[in-house]
Structure formats: structure tokens, C-alpha cells
Scaffold this motif. Structure first.
Motif, PDB file in Angstrom:
ATOM      1  N   TYR A   1       0.841  -1.202   0.000  1.00 41.46           N
ATOM      2  CA  TYR A   1       0.000   0.000   0.000  1.00 41.46           C
ATOM      3  C   TYR A   1       0.876   1.252   0.000  1.00 41.46           C
ATOM      4  O   TYR A   1       0.632   2.199  -0.765  1.00 41.46           O
ATOM      5  N   LEU A   2       1.884   1.248   0.847  1.00 40.82           N
ATOM      6  CA  LEU A   2       2.754   2.414   0.948  1.00 40.82           C
ATOM      7  C   LEU A   2       3.517   2.654  -0.353  1.00 40.82           C
ATOM      8  O   LEU A   2       3.669   3.805  -0.797  1.00 40.82           O
ATOM      9  N   ASP A   3       3.963   1.593  -1.000  1.00 42.42           N
ATOM     10  CA  ASP A   3       4.665   1.728  -2.279  1.00 42.42           C
ATOM     11  C   ASP A   3       3.756   2.333  -3.353  1.00 42.42           C
ATOM     12  O   ASP A   3       4.169   3.217  -4.110  1.00 42.42           O
ATOM     13  N   LYS A   4       2.511   1.840  -3.421  1.00 37.93           N
ATOM     14  CA  LYS A   4       1.568   2.354  -4.422  1.00 37.93           C
ATOM     15  C   LYS A   4       1.238   3.817  -4.166  1.00 37.93           C
ATOM     16  O   LYS A   4       1.188   4.625  -5.097  1.00 37.93           O
ATOM     17  N   LEU A   5       1.003   4.156  -2.899  1.00 36.70           N
ATOM     18  CA  LEU A   5       0.678   5.540  -2.551  1.00 36.70           C
ATOM     19  C   LEU A   5       1.850   6.459  -2.853  1.00 36.70           C
ATOM     20  O   LEU A   5       1.675   7.557  -3.409  1.00 36.70           O
TER      21      LEU A   5
END
Length: 221
Positions: free
Chosen positions: A85-89
């Protein structure tokens, strides 16, 4: 999925951002379901991060489309702790750097202090990209607020239980004054949740509250 919009304002009525909880429609042309009704099932079915991913996509699409008003999103504890999630955001915010400042991301107080190392990583990754980060439902663990002083946070949202009836509750008035002093000393904006009536709207700024949201709040056009 879609995003609702509830205004968060300063005492003058100027909009800070629209708090945008997610809504889910299970069948076409049927009622939209609030997050409180489906989040526990989404967690049990391991769908919560997929929902969080899509919510961020909706918000960024809206901001890129020229919505003009900042958006506040609740980030679940599960998403905050999920590297994917953090990578995509991070990738989306780098791609749309011009709108990052209009995206306000908030995690519940319980989520922050139950997963403090993960929250610190979340802040250190996203703050340099320009978005705002805050903590919501603050109150029960106020004595730990100082642990967040070096993360560059922007705001806290104070739990509605401390706000309701504050115009006639001198104990809560004193508590909120102290809380605002602590928050302001480490550079945090203070926002009251669950503002219910005009009497609360009048007294909250005198206690040090910077912003308000709740059923009584309507932005000045």
C-alpha cells in the motif's frame, strides 16, 4: 465504491478539507453502505487494503480532475502497515506531486500507538512528498502525544466524546485547553470532531481549537 464529503472548517468558516469516508454499494441501484457497516467484514475477508488502495485512487483522480478542495482520508491500520500500500501511494504522489498538498491522510490514535514504528515509517516516507498527515480520535492516549513530536505531523482530530456538550462541561474545557497547548507546542493544528451545535461552535475556538467538523458544521460558500 465512492467517497462522501463532510466539511472541516476553521472558525471563520473557511474550508480546511472535506473529510471523505468511503461508501460501498453491494448491488447496483441499491443503498450505499457506510464504512462502519462493512469495514469489519473487509478486514475479516482480507479486502481492507484493496479498498484503501481504491479510495486513494479515487481521491487522487478527483484532485487531478480539478476538484479544487482538499480531501481528508482515513487510512486503516492494516494499510498503514502494508508495504505494498505504501509503495503504491508513494508512486502516485510522486506522479502527481502538484496535488499532494491537498491530500490529508489520517490514522486513528489506537492505530498510531499500537503500531508506532510502522506509523513513524509511514510519516517519514510520505511527508517529504508534500501530503498532510494527522491522527484522529485523539484523547485516550494524550499523554503519549509527545512521542510524535519529531514526525512532522500536521494536525490532530480530537475525539467527539471530549467535544460533545463542552459548552457546559468545565472539566472538558480545561482538558481541551491543555491538549491544545501541548499540540500547538509541537506544531500541530487541532480539530474538534463531532461538533453538534452552535454553542460548541462558539466556545471551541476560545479553548484553542483551530478547526471543527461534525453535523453542525457547514462551510461558508
Amino acid at each position: 465504491l465512492k467517497l462522501a464529503a463532510f466539511p472541516v472548517i476553521v472558525s471563520s468558516g473557511k474550508l480546511i478539507h472535506n473529510e471523505s469516508p468511503v461508501r460501498l454499494q453491494l448491488e447496483k441501484d441499491r443503498a450505499w453502505v457506510s464504512a462502519a457497516e462493512f469495514i469489519s467484514w473487509a478486514i475479516k475477508l482480507d479486502l481492507i487494503t484493496r479498498i484503501d488502495d481504491r479510495v486513494v485512487e479515487f481521491a487522487i483522480e478527483t484532485l487531478v480532475g480539478g476538484g479544487g478542495q482538499a480531501i481528508g482520508l482515513n487510512v486503516s491500520t492494516g494499510a498503514m502497515c502494508n508495504p505494498s500500500y505504501l509503495d503504491k501511494l508513494t508512486a502516485q504522489l510522486k506522479l502527481h506531486a502538484d496535488i499532494a498538498q491537498h491530500l490529508w491522510l489520517e490514522v486513528t490514535e489506537d492505530g498510531v500507538f499500537n503500531q508506532l514504528d510502522e506509523f513513524k515509517h509511514f510519516c517519514k516516507t510520505l511527508k517529504p512528498l508534500g501530503c498532510k498527515i494527522g491522527v484522529k480520535h485523539v484523547g485516550a492516549q494524550i499523554l503519549r502525544l509527545g512521542e510524535l513530536h519529531d514526525l512532522g505531523l500536521d494536525y490532530i482530530k480530537i475525539d467527539a466524546s471530549l467535544v460533545r456538550g463542552v459548552d457546559s462541561n468545565t472539566g472538558n474545557q480545561a482538558f481541551l485547553k491543555g491538549l491544545c497547548l501541548i499540540a500547538h507546542s509541537i506544531g500541530l493544528m487541532t480539530i474538534a470532531e463531532g461538533v453538534y451545535n452552535d454553542r460548541e461552535i462558539v466556545i471551541l475556538p476560545t479553548l484553542g481549537i483551530d478547526g471543527m467538523t461534525g453535523s453542525a458544521i457547514k462551510p461558508i460558500p
